[in-house]
Design an enzyme around this catalytic site. Structure first.
Site, short mmCIF file in Angstrom:
data_model
loop_
_atom_site.label_atom_id
_atom_site.label_comp_id
_atom_site.label_asym_id
_atom_site.label_seq_id
_atom_site.Cartn_x
_atom_site.Cartn_y
_atom_site.Cartn_z
N SER A 1 8.98 15.39 10.85
CA SER A 1 8.31 14.73 12.24
C SER A 1 7.58 13.41 11.93
O SER A 1 6.64 13.14 12.41
CB SER A 1 7.61 15.56 13.09
OG SER A 1 6.46 16.07 12.51
N GLU B 1 -0.22 -7.46 -0.84
CA GLU B 1 -0.22 -6.30 -1.79
C GLU B 1 0.42 -6.49 -2.81
O GLU B 1 1.20 -7.41 -2.86
CB GLU B 1 0.40 -4.88 -0.99
CG GLU B 1 -0.41 -4.43 0.15
CD GLU B 1 0.18 -3.18 0.87
OE1 GLU B 1 -0.80 -2.21 1.52
OE2 GLU B 1 1.25 -2.95 0.87
N HIS C 1 0.12 5.86 -7.47
CA HIS C 1 -0.74 4.75 -6.96
C HIS C 1 -2.01 4.55 -7.51
O HIS C 1 -2.50 5.60 -8.14
CB HIS C 1 -1.19 5.14 -5.47
CG HIS C 1 -1.81 4.01 -4.37
ND1 HIS C 1 -2.88 3.28 -4.79
CD2 HIS C 1 -1.42 3.50 -3.56
CE1 HIS C 1 -2.97 2.55 -3.95
NE2 HIS C 1 -2.24 2.27 -3.24
N ARG D 1 2.87 -1.69 -8.92
CA ARG D 1 2.25 -0.59 -9.20
C ARG D 1 2.41 0.24 -10.26
O ARG D 1 1.52 0.67 -11.01
CB ARG D 1 2.47 0.62 -7.70
CG ARG D 1 1.87 0.17 -6.73
CD ARG D 1 2.08 1.52 -5.60
NE ARG D 1 1.56 0.80 -4.52
CZ ARG D 1 1.80 1.09 -3.11
NH1 ARG D 1 2.58 2.20 -3.13
NH2 ARG D 1 1.31 0.43 -2.07
N HIS E 1 1.96 9.13 -5.54
CA HIS E 1 1.83 8.57 -4.53
C HIS E 1 3.28 8.83 -3.61
O HIS E 1 3.38 8.81 -2.39
CB HIS E 1 1.55 7.23 -4.44
CG HIS E 1 1.28 6.66 -3.04
ND1 HIS E 1 0.19 7.05 -2.33
CD2 HIS E 1 1.87 5.37 -2.72
CE1 HIS E 1 0.59 6.27 -1.10
NE2 HIS E 1 1.19 5.33 -1.43
N ARG F 1 9.05 1.52 -6.02
CA ARG F 1 8.98 0.97 -4.91
C ARG F 1 8.00 -0.13 -4.70
O ARG F 1 6.67 0.02 -5.03
CB ARG F 1 8.70 2.03 -3.88
CG ARG F 1 8.49 1.67 -2.25
CD ARG F 1 8.09 2.77 -1.58
NE ARG F 1 7.03 3.36 -1.69
CZ ARG F 1 5.85 2.86 -1.15
NH1 ARG F 1 5.73 2.08 -0.16
NH2 ARG F 1 4.69 3.61 -1.34
C1 SIN Z 1 -1.24 1.36 0.34
O1 SIN Z 1 -1.97 1.19 1.40
O2 SIN Z 1 -1.99 0.94 -0.89
C2 SIN Z 1 -0.36 2.30 0.47
C3 SIN Z 1 0.81 1.45 1.09
C4 SIN Z 1 2.16 2.18 0.38
O3 SIN Z 1 2.20 3.09 -0.28
O4 SIN Z 1 3.21 1.33 0.71
#
Ligand code: SIN
Length: 524
Positions: A13, A117, A246, A293, A354, A389
């Site tokens: 969900s 980001e 992460h 990342r 992550h 990713r």
């Molecule tokens: C984050 O806010 O750093 C995580 C976002 C994501 O994993 O895409």
């Protein structure tokens, strides 16, 4: 217990499952859609996503640039057609979400505040403060409430998929390369009964498997259930060795799951420093703190190995504090709650598991290698992410594939067969209620320790063989418990964690080149 039926059965969900359910239910009001979720309906990885959704929105940005950033982050192991399809679909899917009621940060004129980001060469992250996932999840649940043909069953745990292997009349024709899914066996946690649910189409949208590791940003429920049940049903599982860590989870020893300090904080200008206060990222990548990342997480791991320290730090002290607070109220408050004032103090951070870039292999319509079974969201491997990713591409992927799956179901509704199937009930013969859960708890902890010690950011042939040996012991012990004990959610999760951990190790052993999030010392 009678056999229950939904036309479309959706497992999970989060954003992937709910967006598929909503689109299918709206287009086909005469079709019954069941959403099965093992916890509360709002409890999913989606709810914890902080950053946002990556969408080309600014006139100065371009699809080509988002495509190139996605490929570069994925170390060019991505499926280029999929990357283009997802990125070009993004504005449409976002507009739909807005039409359903989701609100994103914007100025007084309604221009969205576009965040940045790691790995992105432009500002393109649409967000709702630092709780974007929560906003999306709430919006989708509100939509579900208004659709009478969706039934949500909370605290229902999908144990295994029903395939030809179970359906007696088909068993003579059982062929590994040509398997069909007919539904799922589901443990109703309220009654402790295992129920049989048949369906014309099954969608696996159960999210990720961060709980395979001792330190993860994922909630306690992220145990890779969908990947494991699909694997047991003999679906193809791809790219699962690419586990994304992460770089900046809040360092709080013993606290699990780890609280995420969003990458958007670095996008906002925060610096990563070591104990001496030195910024170390520019030694490694010209993008500094905003490298992708995999690169930042590995750099931190290396920094910690060399210094022997337990964490590095995010330095936010030079940032415009009012704006910081406006963007990251939740992060600020969390840090304050443990005595860290981001205005004056450094925030201690470490990498934590992550996101699973791989999973159940699917095509562009979200179809898996098993007939009538789709997968979407983190449980799936679409080819979008390649070996790593790009930040904030996952909510987007879930929305695009939710849309594609719903379309495929709608277009092929004529395939729904109304034939009665002879599906056997779950056989629990020979099992007894467990006297205690300590063995299960111990095995879960042992598995997480093995994975964190030997199969994390940096791997090697020796570490992988050692891990496999230890995982084998845990597997054998778990199977013994499984054969003799009445099923519980804890035991189901442990079996699933075993399957996912095994797949990560086996697929790591097969990879012969370091790519993206996969790094072995023997391949340098
Ligand atoms: C984050 O806010 O750093 C995580 C976002 C994501 O994993 O895409």
């Amino acid at each position: 217990m009678s056999v229950k039926h939904f036309d479309v059965l959706i497992l999970g969900s989060g954003v992937a499952g709910l967006s598929t359910a909503i689109k299918t239910a709206k287009a086909l009001p005469d079709v019954s859609v069941g959403v099965i979720t093992k916890s509360f309906d709002y409890e999913s990885n989606t709810k914890y996503a902080q950053g946002g959704i990556a969408v080309v929105w600014d006139k100065l940005d371009s699809f080509e640039s988002h495509i190139e950033d996605t490929l570069k982050a994925g170390d060019y192991l991505n499926d280029r057609e999929v990357v283009r399809m997802v990125i070009e679909e993004a504005p449409k899917r976002l507009n739909e979400l807005i039409a359903w009621g989701a609100e994103f940060d914007a100025d007084k004129k309604g221009n969205y505040d576009l965040g940045k980001e790691g790995g992105h060469s432009a500002n393109r992250i649409i967000h709702h403060k630092d709780i974007t996932g929560f906003e999306i999840e709430t919006t989708l649940l509100e939509q579900v409430k208004n659709l009478p043909n969706i039934t949500t069953l909370q605290h229902h745990f999908a144990i295994d998929l029903i395939t030809d292997h179970h359906v007696k009349e088909k068993i003579t024709k059982f062929d590994k390369a040509n398997i069909t899914c007919y539904g799922a066996y589901v443990l109703d946690e309220n009654t402790q009964e295992i129920e049989t649910y048949t369906a014309h189409k099954v969608v696996v949208a159960t999210g990720g498997a961060g709980q395979v590791y001792a330190s993860t940003t994922n909630p306690i429920i992220a145990t890779g259930d969908g990947i494991a049940i699909a694997y047991r049903a003999k679906a193809k599982i791809k790219d699962i060795e690419f586990v994304q860590f992460h770089p900046t989870a809040l360092y709080q020893p013993g606290v699990s799951p780890a609280f995420l300090i969003s990458e958007a904080v670095r996008g906002f200008g925060a610096h990563l420093v070591n104990k001496k206060g030195e910024r170390f990222m520019f030694k490694i990548d010209e993008r500094g703190e905003l490298a992708s990342r995999d690169i930042v997480a590995r750099a931190i791991d290396n920094e910690l190995n060399i210094s022997g320290e337990d964490c590095v730090y995010l330095d936010c002290r030079h940032l415009d504090f009012d704006k910081f607070l406006e963007h990251f109220p939740n992060i600020y408050e969390k840090c304050m709650s443990i005595g860290i004032d981001a205005k004056k103090d450094l925030i201690p951070v470490v990498p934590a598991c992550h996101y699973f870039c791989g999973g159940i292999e699917v095509d562009k319509q979200g179809k898996s290698s098993i007939k009538n079974m789709y997968a979407c969201g983190e449980a799936s491997c679409t080819g979008l992410h390649g070996a790593n990713r790009l930040a904030s591409n996952s909510l987007l992927e879930a929305l695009v594939y939710g849309h594609n799956i719903a379309n495929d179901i709608i277009e092929n509704k004529k395939e729904f067969e109304n034939k009665e199937l002879n599906v056997p009930k779950w056989d629990a013969e020979g099992t007894i209620a467990p006297k205690e859960l300590i063995l299960i708890k111990h095995n879960r902890r042992a598995l997480q320790t093995v994975m964190s010690d030997f199969v994390a950011i940096v791997r090697s042939n020796q570490r992988l063989s050692k891990a496999l040996k230890k995982l084998d012991e845990i597997y054998l012990d778990t199977e013994e418990i499984y054969k003799t004990t009445v099923l519980s959610p804890q035991l189901c999760e442990l079996r699933n964690l075993n399957a996912v951990a095994y797949l990560v190790v086996k697929q790591s052993q097969k990879r012969k080149e370091n790519k993206g999030a996969f790094y072995s010392l023997d391949l340098v």
